[in-house]
Design a protein around this motif. Structure first.
Motif: not given
Length: 468
Positions: A387-415
């Motif tokens: 309720r207290t001006g001035p009023f502000y806004a940011y326009p936003v879009r999806p920002g992709i950092t990294f994808t999660y689909l990958g290869v499976e590994v074990d506790e030794e990091a072996r594929v």
């Protein structure tokens, strides 16, 4: 001194990738006595993938330190991970990673990386996350200096386009450089080449045409070439192609490589509306570092993949500013006009929100319980009238950092192989296998934890195999 890869002689360990995970693997392998080569697809200036844009890493620790304000136990770390992933994680693997993260801050420091004193302010990470002195690029440069001093060979603008296999054993890589395609043999392989977030066509396989409106926060070089190759060669795929680390970033950011300075941390201090001036999620659900990575996906589900963070003057200096200044209006209607939104609709949304805000003591450092009543969706913390001006806004879009689909590994990091068991001499670290730990969701700094812990494991495992 920087030494290029010698394609005429086989290496003990070939590391594909050039970021944190790759460097941790290369350094660990070299310290274990292996002859190590790094192939980085990007030019030297752009080396390092998303590590260039990071700021911190999350590691368990039992006491306060010079750079951390208090303890962060293994169990608390695990609870945070379970909360953000909603249980979609390989729990034994996650517990192993968290346990090994306790030694990682010391190990990383031994490789030349320096940390700054703990941060206060709105990020609320001073106890849980260690911030790199000089940021991600400084951290990355320190690891490269150490790798070079140890005698790791590095070649840039070198893309692995195929791999030769003998059954489940890696034999050699086909490497495309600006001038020629060559073959490089090695006794073992560490895949640390990141995800496929820069490959819009691949993203569209999971997301559909809305992926055209996604912005890619990091390198344009992470196109998933090695990941595709590994899956085609019989490595076991893990994860959902639509799951990723996706945050709300300034819609004015470049298509690629805008980095962390385009991220917006002000969602909790206002309301978020779509281009119909409708709120669509609780902006005050939890402390920001545990929830900021849900907002990319939320915005992706809105019309035209666009949204607007709306707040007023008292909130302007409560968060770290973005690269771009906010859009400003003396009234809500003026602000709406600048955003090309319906002024009457935005006024109605703001007034409806204001009427639902309950009395409370605002405190941006904790879950303060300042909330709305009778509003859908609610705002459960940090609800203050706009309720207290001035009023502000940011326009936003999806920002992709990294994808999660990958290869499976074990506790030794072996594929792992799609047919069962492990590949004989292939390890993976970083974003290319992050889906083992991150089935969904994200919490600040976990990507660097995954990269460093599994990178070190992969490098040690590959070196021991090569020198057995």
């Amino acid at each position: 001194m920087e030494m290029p890869v010698n394609f005429d002689h086989p290496y003990d360990v070939l590391v594909v990738g050039g970021g944190n995970a790759a460097l941790c693997a290369a350094i660990a392998a070299r310290r274990a006595g292996a002859r190590v080569a790094i192939l980085e697809k990007a030019p030297r200036f752009y080396r390092g993938g998303n590590t260039r844009h990071t700021r911190n890493m999350r590691c368990a620790h039992d006491t306060a330190t010079e750079t951390l304000s208090g303890p962060y136990t293994e169990e608390e770390f695990f609870d945070d991970l379970m909360r953000v992933t909603q249980g979609q994680t390989n729990q034994p693997l996650a517990r192993m990673m968290i346990r090994k993260s306790k030694d990682m801050l010391n190990w990383i420091t031994e490789q030349g990386v320096r940390f700054q004193p703990s941060l206060g302010g709105t990020l609320s990470l001073g106890r849980t996350n260690s911030f790199f002195l000089g940021g991600g690029r400084s951290m990355l440069n320190a690891l490269y200096r150490t790798a070079e001093k140890l005698g790791v060979h590095i070649t840039y603008e070198a893309e692995v386009t195929d791999i030769e296999m003998d059954g489940s054993r890696f034999v050699a890589a086909q490497v495309k450089t600006p001038d020629v395609t060559r073959r490089l043999a090695a006794r073992s392989l560490v895949a640390a080449a990141g995800g496929f977030e820069a490959n819009i066509e691949w993203l569209k396989e999971g997301w559909g045409d809305i992926a055209d409106n996604f912005l890619i926060r990091g390198t344009p070089y992470n196109r998933g070439t090695l990941l595709r190759t590994l899956i085609a060669k019989g490595m076991k795929q893990i994860g959902d192609p639509t799951q990723c680390h996706a945050v709300a970033i300034d819609a004015r950011a470049p298509k690629f490589d805008g980095g962390i300075i385009t991220r917006l941390d002000c969602v909790v201090f206002g309301i978020v509306v779509n281009n119909r001036c409708e709120r669509f999620y609780d902006e005050g659900e939890d402390i920001w570092p545990k929830r900021y990575a849900i907002w990319g996906r939320l915005v992706a589900s809105q019309p035209d993949q666009i949204a607007y963070i709306i707040f007023d003057a008292p909130s302007l200096e409560l968060f770290m500013p973005s690269l771009f200044p906010p859009v400003t209006g003396g009234t809500i209607e003026e602000l709406a006009a600048k955003l090309q939104l319906d002024p009457a609709a935005l006024r109605t949304t703001v007034e409806t929100f204001n009427a639902a805000v309950q009395p409370g003591e605002f405190n941006d450092k904790i879950l303060d319980g300042c909330h709305t009543e009778g509003l859908t969706p609610p705002k459960t913390n940090w609800a203050r009238q706009i309720r207290t001006g001035p009023f502000y806004a940011y326009p936003v879009r999806p920002g992709i950092t990294f994808t999660y689909l990958g290869v499976e590994v074990d506790e030794e990091a072996r594929v792992q192989l799609a047919t069962g068991g492990a590949a004989e001499n292939i390890w993976a670290a970083g974003e290319i296998m992050a889906g083992n730990v991150l089935g969904r969701g994200y919490a600040a700094g976990i990507g660097m934890t995954i990269g460093s812990v599994f990178g070190r494991l992969a490098g040690e495992g590959a070196s021991h195999y090569a020198n057995r």
